[in-house]
Design an enzyme around this catalytic site. Structure first.
Site, PDB file in Angstrom:
ATOM      1  N   SER A   1      16.482  -2.655  -9.384  1.00 57.04           N
ATOM      2  CA  SER A   1      17.186  -2.422 -10.658  1.00 57.04           C
ATOM      3  C   SER A   1      16.328  -1.549 -11.556  1.00 57.04           C
ATOM      4  O   SER A   1      15.168  -1.891 -11.811  1.00 57.04           O
ATOM      5  CB  SER A   1      17.427  -3.742 -11.391  1.00 57.04           C
ATOM      6  OG  SER A   1      18.163  -4.644 -10.603  1.00 57.04           O
TER       7      SER A   1
ATOM      8  N   ARG B   1      12.676 -11.669 -16.700  1.00 54.36           N
ATOM      9  CA  ARG B   1      11.917 -10.423 -16.426  1.00 54.36           C
ATOM     10  C   ARG B   1      10.772 -10.249 -17.421  1.00 54.36           C
ATOM     11  O   ARG B   1      10.470  -9.138 -17.856  1.00 54.36           O
ATOM     12  CB  ARG B   1      12.830  -9.193 -16.492  1.00 54.36           C
ATOM     13  CG  ARG B   1      13.901  -9.136 -15.428  1.00 54.36           C
ATOM     14  CD  ARG B   1      13.309  -9.065 -14.020  1.00 54.36           C
ATOM     15  NE  ARG B   1      14.310  -8.826 -13.004  1.00 54.36           N
ATOM     16  CZ  ARG B   1      14.979  -9.762 -12.339  1.00 54.36           C
ATOM     17  NH1 ARG B   1      14.742 -11.052 -12.582  1.00 54.36           N
ATOM     18  NH2 ARG B   1      15.842  -9.436 -11.403  1.00 54.36           N
TER      19      ARG B   1
ATOM     20  N   GLU C   1      13.388  -1.604 -16.376  1.00 58.92           N
ATOM     21  CA  GLU C   1      12.634  -2.745 -15.850  1.00 58.92           C
ATOM     22  C   GLU C   1      11.283  -2.291 -15.290  1.00 58.92           C
ATOM     23  O   GLU C   1      10.258  -2.909 -15.576  1.00 58.92           O
ATOM     24  CB  GLU C   1      13.455  -3.449 -14.768  1.00 58.92           C
ATOM     25  CG  GLU C   1      12.694  -4.594 -14.138  1.00 58.92           C
ATOM     26  CD  GLU C   1      13.418  -5.188 -12.958  1.00 58.92           C
ATOM     27  OE1 GLU C   1      14.443  -5.839 -13.165  1.00 58.92           O
ATOM     28  OE2 GLU C   1      12.935  -5.015 -11.818  1.00 58.92           O
TER      29      GLU C   1
HETATM   30  P1  FAD Z   1       3.805  -3.018  -8.677  1.00 59.09           P
HETATM   31  O1  FAD Z   1       5.033  -2.200  -8.707  1.00 59.09           O
HETATM   32  O2  FAD Z   1       2.628  -2.435  -7.986  1.00 59.09           O
HETATM   33  O3  FAD Z   1       3.402  -3.393 -10.178  1.00 59.09           O
HETATM   34  C1  FAD Z   1       4.372  -3.880 -11.084  1.00 59.09           C
HETATM   35  C2  FAD Z   1       3.652  -4.327 -12.372  1.00 59.09           C
HETATM   36  O4  FAD Z   1       2.805  -5.437 -12.087  1.00 59.09           O
HETATM   37  C3  FAD Z   1       2.738  -3.263 -12.962  1.00 59.09           C
HETATM   38  O5  FAD Z   1       2.708  -3.404 -14.349  1.00 59.09           O
HETATM   39  C4  FAD Z   1       1.371  -3.599 -12.379  1.00 59.09           C
HETATM   40  O6  FAD Z   1       0.298  -3.135 -13.161  1.00 59.09           O
HETATM   41  C5  FAD Z   1       1.435  -5.111 -12.387  1.00 59.09           C
HETATM   42  N1  FAD Z   1       0.632  -5.746 -11.347  1.00 59.09           N
HETATM   43  C6  FAD Z   1       0.775  -5.631  -9.998  1.00 59.09           C
HETATM   44  N2  FAD Z   1      -0.131  -6.407  -9.380  1.00 59.09           N
HETATM   45  C7  FAD Z   1      -0.857  -7.012 -10.338  1.00 59.09           C
HETATM   46  C8  FAD Z   1      -1.949  -7.933 -10.326  1.00 59.09           C
HETATM   47  N3  FAD Z   1      -2.471  -8.413  -9.197  1.00 59.09           N
HETATM   48  N4  FAD Z   1      -2.464  -8.317 -11.525  1.00 59.09           N
HETATM   49  C9  FAD Z   1      -1.962  -7.863 -12.690  1.00 59.09           C
HETATM   50  N5  FAD Z   1      -0.942  -6.994 -12.762  1.00 59.09           N
HETATM   51  C10 FAD Z   1      -0.386  -6.581 -11.594  1.00 59.09           C
HETATM   52  N6  FAD Z   1      12.423  -7.633  -8.742  1.00 59.09           N
HETATM   53  C11 FAD Z   1      13.013  -8.801  -9.046  1.00 59.09           C
HETATM   54  O7  FAD Z   1      12.575  -9.500  -9.959  1.00 59.09           O
HETATM   55  N7  FAD Z   1      14.109  -9.238  -8.375  1.00 59.09           N
HETATM   56  C12 FAD Z   1      14.650  -8.533  -7.370  1.00 59.09           C
HETATM   57  O8  FAD Z   1      15.652  -8.963  -6.783  1.00 59.09           O
HETATM   58  C13 FAD Z   1      14.050  -7.292  -7.014  1.00 59.09           C
HETATM   59  N8  FAD Z   1      14.588  -6.542  -6.026  1.00 59.09           N
HETATM   60  C14 FAD Z   1      14.015  -5.346  -5.715  1.00 59.09           C
HETATM   61  C15 FAD Z   1      14.589  -4.605  -4.675  1.00 59.09           C
HETATM   62  C16 FAD Z   1      14.039  -3.387  -4.315  1.00 59.09           C
HETATM   63  C17 FAD Z   1      14.660  -2.594  -3.200  1.00 59.09           C
HETATM   64  C18 FAD Z   1      12.882  -2.902  -4.990  1.00 59.09           C
HETATM   65  C19 FAD Z   1      12.259  -1.609  -4.575  1.00 59.09           C
HETATM   66  C20 FAD Z   1      12.321  -3.633  -6.035  1.00 59.09           C
HETATM   67  C21 FAD Z   1      12.890  -4.873  -6.398  1.00 59.09           C
HETATM   68  N9  FAD Z   1      12.363  -5.659  -7.436  1.00 59.09           N
HETATM   69  C22 FAD Z   1      12.922  -6.868  -7.743  1.00 59.09           C
HETATM   70  C23 FAD Z   1      11.213  -5.180  -8.223  1.00 59.09           C
HETATM   71  C24 FAD Z   1       9.841  -5.461  -7.564  1.00 59.09           C
HETATM   72  O9  FAD Z   1       9.965  -5.678  -6.195  1.00 59.09           O
HETATM   73  C25 FAD Z   1       9.135  -6.661  -8.198  1.00 59.09           C
HETATM   74  O10 FAD Z   1       8.965  -6.477  -9.580  1.00 59.09           O
HETATM   75  C26 FAD Z   1       7.769  -6.926  -7.557  1.00 59.09           C
HETATM   76  O11 FAD Z   1       7.220  -8.119  -8.054  1.00 59.09           O
HETATM   77  C27 FAD Z   1       6.758  -5.793  -7.808  1.00 59.09           C
HETATM   78  O12 FAD Z   1       5.643  -6.022  -6.989  1.00 59.09           O
HETATM   79  P2  FAD Z   1       4.582  -4.890  -6.665  1.00 59.09           P
HETATM   80  O13 FAD Z   1       3.451  -5.546  -5.946  1.00 59.09           O
HETATM   81  O14 FAD Z   1       5.234  -3.780  -5.952  1.00 59.09           O
HETATM   82  O15 FAD Z   1       4.127  -4.464  -8.112  1.00 59.09           O
HETATM   83  N1  EPU Z   2      28.263  -4.369 -10.912  1.00 53.80           N
HETATM   84  C1  EPU Z   2      29.131  -3.346 -11.077  1.00 53.80           C
HETATM   85  N2  EPU Z   2      28.839  -2.143 -10.500  1.00 53.80           N
HETATM   86  C2  EPU Z   2      27.726  -1.944  -9.765  1.00 53.80           C
HETATM   87  C3  EPU Z   2      26.808  -2.998  -9.614  1.00 53.80           C
HETATM   88  C4  EPU Z   2      27.089  -4.216 -10.203  1.00 53.80           C
HETATM   89  O1  EPU Z   2      30.166  -3.494 -11.737  1.00 53.80           O
HETATM   90  O2  EPU Z   2      27.525  -0.835  -9.279  1.00 53.80           O
HETATM   91  C5  EPU Z   2      28.571  -5.681 -11.528  1.00 53.80           C
HETATM   92  C6  EPU Z   2      29.402  -6.546 -10.600  1.00 53.80           C
HETATM   93  O3  EPU Z   2      30.359  -7.207 -11.382  1.00 53.80           O
HETATM   94  C7  EPU Z   2      28.403  -7.556 -10.084  1.00 53.80           C
HETATM   95  C8  EPU Z   2      27.467  -7.704 -11.294  1.00 53.80           C
HETATM   96  O4  EPU Z   2      27.388  -6.382 -11.833  1.00 53.80           O
HETATM   97  O5  EPU Z   2      28.994  -8.778  -9.769  1.00 53.80           O
HETATM   98  C9  EPU Z   2      26.087  -8.201 -10.947  1.00 53.80           C
HETATM   99  O6  EPU Z   2      25.527  -7.419  -9.885  1.00 53.80           O
HETATM  100  P1  EPU Z   2      24.385  -8.023  -8.932  1.00 53.80           P
HETATM  101  O7  EPU Z   2      24.800  -9.329  -8.384  1.00 53.80           O
HETATM  102  O8  EPU Z   2      23.960  -6.966  -7.986  1.00 53.80           O
HETATM  103  O9  EPU Z   2      23.235  -8.348  -9.950  1.00 53.80           O
HETATM  104  P2  EPU Z   2      22.491  -7.466 -11.045  1.00 53.80           P
HETATM  105  O10 EPU Z   2      22.647  -8.171 -12.344  1.00 53.80           O
HETATM  106  O11 EPU Z   2      22.907  -6.049 -10.980  1.00 53.80           O
HETATM  107  C10 EPU Z   2      20.272  -8.770 -10.809  1.00 53.80           C
HETATM  108  C11 EPU Z   2      18.822  -8.424 -10.760  1.00 53.80           C
HETATM  109  C12 EPU Z   2      18.421  -8.071  -9.340  1.00 53.80           C
HETATM  110  C13 EPU Z   2      18.704  -9.260  -8.432  1.00 53.80           C
HETATM  111  C14 EPU Z   2      20.201  -9.563  -8.507  1.00 53.80           C
HETATM  112  C15 EPU Z   2      20.568 -10.789  -7.704  1.00 53.80           C
HETATM  113  C16 EPU Z   2      18.224  -7.553 -12.937  1.00 53.80           C
HETATM  114  C17 EPU Z   2      17.889  -6.355 -13.742  1.00 53.80           C
HETATM  115  N3  EPU Z   2      18.530  -7.343 -11.656  1.00 53.80           N
HETATM  116  O12 EPU Z   2      20.993  -7.590 -10.514  1.00 53.80           O
HETATM  117  O13 EPU Z   2      17.018  -7.817  -9.330  1.00 53.80           O
HETATM  118  O14 EPU Z   2      18.342  -8.985  -7.102  1.00 53.80           O
HETATM  119  O15 EPU Z   2      20.558  -9.808  -9.880  1.00 53.80           O
HETATM  120  O16 EPU Z   2      20.136 -11.910  -8.395  1.00 53.80           O
HETATM  121  O17 EPU Z   2      18.199  -8.672 -13.457  1.00 53.80           O
HETATM  122  C18 EPU Z   2      15.428  -6.085  -9.646  1.00 53.80           C
HETATM  123  O18 EPU Z   2      15.045  -6.723 -10.629  1.00 53.80           O
HETATM  124  O19 EPU Z   2      14.877  -5.025  -9.267  1.00 53.80           O
HETATM  125  C19 EPU Z   2      16.569  -6.588  -8.891  1.00 53.80           C
HETATM  126  C20 EPU Z   2      17.090  -5.942  -7.842  1.00 53.80           C
END
Ligand code: FAD
Ligand code: EPU
Length: 348
Positions: A243, A170, A340
């Protein structure tokens, strides 16, 4: 101006962030053609510097309004630049404004492998390298060939190779200098030969439940999508930014001491042998927050790591809840957790 550049004054950002909280930008510049950035950044409306580069708004919390102009890169071109250096697959270049999930599915349909575990992550290609998006055992750094980024301060277009991006969990070079570099496009090195990563908890089980016994990149993407739909609220229905906290990385000795007391705590490898990554979701869940609600600010019932906006919560209310959650985790486990998403108009 023209179709390639659009300026909006007093632009409402409520629909431009997946939390759906209210915020207003004094000016929002949408730029479809990155070649015009020089000219756009000289406009009188954009003097004083860009306060926020906005993608899909899925990793931001507006705790206040942006302090100045907001810029969004909206170009959506995807090109095949040539072969991957080892001859297996290709280098694909995508403009910053390309929707991430669409790009993943398009690459799989074209027969390229690699991005399947990163399906259904919201947001844009341009934001993907900022926090080095990751899911289900894969991080985007595994496939980034180069990042093209424009630096307004020097009016220079840079090309960073993957090593220069300093990717970590991250984290990246860009994360440490918000708005210094406008990522204009990302090049991905995608193989044609799959090397499936199925060891993340629940992934193989999902494929088995789907009746898949010879997984392909496409079926892995389908399994990831199914798991994500079950676990994470859809921002179109319930505002959230995925997250809200990063999984904390602690010294190995601290992780071992916590494990001795809490045998169920999920502990993963950290960046090296001396560190460990803890599950923030588990720590927050153990403090009793899952499904909590205070007014319209709450914690998802399906995942303790996801803060949600039930309707009219403000960014400040969500941030206040986040602070209470972090304080409780600190008090109970002695572990500091950090947001995050990027906070706009507030400091953690
Ligand atoms: P924004 O939210 O618009 O911006 C995020 C940051 O990037 C800001 O600092 C912004 O200034 C910067 N930025 C955006 N575009 C540019 C650019 N072109 N140049 C320079 N800086 C820029 N993230 C994960 O890593 N793994 C996940 O599994 C994951 N699951 C998600 C699930 C849900 C339901 C949601 C809502 C979010 C999740 N995210 C996850 C977080 C998010 O989707 C990612 O971080 C994504 O890359 C953000 O993209 P965005 O275009 O919306 O960026
Ligand atoms: N857990 C709990 N309670 C909960 C949720 C999770 O106990 O309510 C425990 C469970 O043991 C579970 C473990 O946490 O097995 C891990 O949960 P999960 O697999 O959902 O992964 P996470 O660590 O919570 C991370 C990323 C996600 C990504 C998933 C899958 C971060 C901060 N988050 O979540 O990314 O999708 O792994 O790889 O690293 C995001 O960054 O926005 C995001 C959604």
């Amino acid at each position: 101006m023209s179709d390639a550049v659009r300026l909006l004054r007093e632009a409402a950002l409520t629909r431009r962030n997946t939390f759906g909280v209210a915020a207003t930008a004094p000016v929002l510049a949408e730029v479809a053609d990155a070649a015009r950035l020089d000219e756009v950044l000289r406009l009188p409306e954009l003097q004083g510097g860009i306060a926020l580069i906005l993608g899909g708004g899925s990793n931001l919390l507006f705790a206040g309004d942006p302090a100045g102009p907001v810029l969004a890169l909206t170009g959506e071109r995807v090109q095949v630049l040539g072969e991957r250096p080892d001859g297996d697959g290709a280098i694909l270049r995508a403009d910053a404004g390309v929707p991430w999930h669409g790009f993943v599915m398009r690459s799989l349909e074209a027969g390229y492998a690699g991005l399947e575990n990163l399906a259904l992550i919201p947001g844009t290609v341009g934001a993907a390298p900022i926090q080095n998006i990751g899911a289900y055992g894969v991080e985007v750094r595994d496939f980034v060939h180069a990042v093209e980024a424009y630096e307004p301060a020097t009016a220079t277009l840079h090309r960073f190779d993957a090593a220069a991006c300093r990717f970590a969990y991250r984290d990246s070079l860009f994360k440490h200098a918000p708005d210094r570099y406008l990522v204009t496009a990302v090049e991905f090195a995608l193989p044609r030969t799959p090397a499936l990563k199925l060891d993340y908890a629940g992934l193989s089980e999902e494929l088995a439940a789907m009746g898949v016994d010879a997984p392909t990149p496409r079926t892995v993407a389908e399994a990831v999508i199914a798991i994500r739909r079950r676990k994470l609220p859809d921002p179109a229905v319930l505002g959230n930014a995925g997250s809200f906290f990063k999984n904390p990385i602690v010294p190995r000795a601290q992780a071992e001491a916590l494990l001795a007391e809490h045998a169920a705590l999920p502990v993963f490898r950290g960046a090296d042998e001396d560190s460990r990554k803890l599950s923030a979701g588990w720590l927050i869940d153990a403090c009793g927050w899952k499904g909590y609600r205070d007014g319209d600010a709450g914690v998802a019932a399906s995942h303790a790591l996801v803060l949600v906006n039930h309707g009219q919560a403000s960014g400040a209310q969500l941030l206040d809840l986040a602070r209470r959650i972090a304080d409780s985790v600190q008090a109970r486990f002695g572990v500091a957790i950090e947001p995050e998403p990027r906070l706009i108009g507030a400091r953690w």
